[in-house]
Design a protein around this motif. Structure first.
Motif, PDB file in Angstrom:
ATOM      1  N   GLU A 100      -1.943  -2.298  47.574  1.00 45.35           N
ATOM      2  CA  GLU A 100      -0.837  -1.548  46.974  1.00 45.35           C
ATOM      3  C   GLU A 100       0.512  -2.198  47.294  1.00 45.35           C
ATOM      4  N   PRO A 149       1.259  -4.529  43.717  1.00 40.31           N
ATOM      5  CA  PRO A 149       1.562  -3.164  43.280  1.00 40.31           C
ATOM      6  C   PRO A 149       0.987  -2.841  41.910  1.00 40.31           C
ATOM      7  N   ASP A 150       0.420  -1.645  41.810  1.00 44.46           N
ATOM      8  CA  ASP A 150      -0.156  -1.092  40.574  1.00 44.46           C
ATOM      9  C   ASP A 150      -1.447  -1.774  40.140  1.00 44.46           C
ATOM     10  N   THR A 151      -1.943  -2.741  40.916  1.00 43.04           N
ATOM     11  CA  THR A 151      -3.162  -3.447  40.507  1.00 43.04           C
ATOM     12  C   THR A 151      -4.385  -2.539  40.550  1.00 43.04           C
ATOM     13  N   THR A 203      -4.544   0.681  40.190  1.00 39.21           N
ATOM     14  CA  THR A 203      -4.456   1.594  39.054  1.00 39.21           C
ATOM     15  C   THR A 203      -4.806   0.877  37.759  1.00 39.21           C
ATOM     16  N   ALA A 204      -4.323  -0.349  37.620  1.00 38.34           N
ATOM     17  CA  ALA A 204      -4.602  -1.119  36.406  1.00 38.34           C
ATOM     18  C   ALA A 204      -6.092  -1.425  36.273  1.00 38.34           C
ATOM     19  N   ASP A 248      -7.852   1.851  35.306  1.00 38.13           N
ATOM     20  CA  ASP A 248      -7.580   2.225  33.924  1.00 38.13           C
ATOM     21  C   ASP A 248      -8.274   1.287  32.941  1.00 38.13           C
TER      22      ASP A 248
END
Length: 292
Positions: free
Chosen positions: A225, A229-231, A233-234, A237
């Motif tokens: 995180e 960052p956001d990896t 979540t990506a 998704d």
């Protein structure tokens, strides 16, 4: 034309014992049991064979890419075919693991190890006789952990009682470099996502190659995180939604829809390695799976 190109020796570490009727020598470990000319370490330790030689592995392409007959075989220097699923070792003894690239980042052809074919080469998946593609490029290197298997007869009580998907454990490698089909990388696990695909548990281990410039910065889920960052979540998704363009429902995720820690990822890997060991020593019916 078929082509052969060398890839890295198996991380310069131990090589796995080849399957039946192939010569090898073993270094015996304490608390180990031999089954069918292979050594499986008991209790919580990872099951892996240690050979006294470290053969360089090459890949041999047969057929043309993006055709039904295209295959990527793994061969030794002597030209003998081996299985990337069964014969490449999982654990390297230093907290890292071998990872076999099936799908390079920024590509869409759905490549996978053919678990039902002799020597389990990498091929492009098909449906109704047609080659399969993702609806959009995958943004990370994707592949498998050798010597692992998600048992379709085992219901995981921690993940909605979902049964394994009958495949090796998948890895999403988040490093910056685009890798090649069949490349063997030395990786360290960082997190785990419990994807549920049409009722089947299909683990996604998030890892990074040790040769990546950021590898020393990330050692657990929180580091991902921070430095990527956001990896997470990506990744979640992407795997949740990739079937929607084909008219299928979104995939679900267990464990609170969140990425689990490195320790949990190691637990998943150990359990899947134990299931693979039972499979190859034929304690569990193999069905159509190739054990060679």
């Amino acid at each position: 034309m078929a082509a052969t190109r060398a890839i890295a020796a198996v991380a310069g570490q131990t090589a796995s014992c080849l399957l039946s009727k192939r010569p090898f020598a073993l270094k015996q470990k304490p608390n180990s049991i031999c089954f069918n000319r292979k050594t499986f370490v008991v209790s919580k330790r990872l099951f892996s064979c240690n050979a006294i030689y470290n053969p360089e592995v090459q890949i041999k392409e047969e057929g043309q890419p993006e055709t039904l007959d295209y295959r990527v075989f793994f061969v030794t220097n002597s030209g003998k075919k081996i299985s990337p699923w069964h014969d490449v070792p999982l654990h390297l003894g230093d907290g890292s693991f071998n990872f076999i690239v099936e799908i390079p980042k920024e590509s869409s052809a759905k490549m996978e190890v053919a678990t039902d074919e002799l020597y389990t080469p990498i091929k492009q998946d098909t449906k109704k006789g047609k080659l399969r593609y993702y609806p959009y490029n995958i943004n990370w290197n994707y592949g498998l952990l050798p010597q692992t298997w998600e048992d379709p007869c085992f219901a995981n009580s921690e993940v909605e009682g979902a049964f394994g998907d009958n495949d090796p454990v998948d890895v999403v490698e988040i490093g910056g470099a685009r890798r090649k089909i069949g490349e063997i990388l030395k990786v360290k696990p960082l997190a785990a996502l419990a994807m549920i695909d049409e009722g089947e548990l299909d683990w996604k281990i998030v890892a990074i190659s040790l040769d990546d410039p950021k590898a020393s910065l990330v050692n657990d889920v929180d580091d991902v995180e921070k430095h990527f960052p956001d990896t997470l979540t990506a990744i979640r998704d992407w795997f949740r939604d990739y079937k929607i363009p084909d008219g299928k429902p979104a995939n679900k995720f267990g464990l609170g829809n969140k990425a689990a820690s490195k320790d949990y990822a190691l637990k998943v890997i150990t359990e899947a390695n134990e299931s693979w060991a039972k499979l190859v020593k034929r304690s569990i019916p193999s069905g159509e799976l190739s054990l060679v």
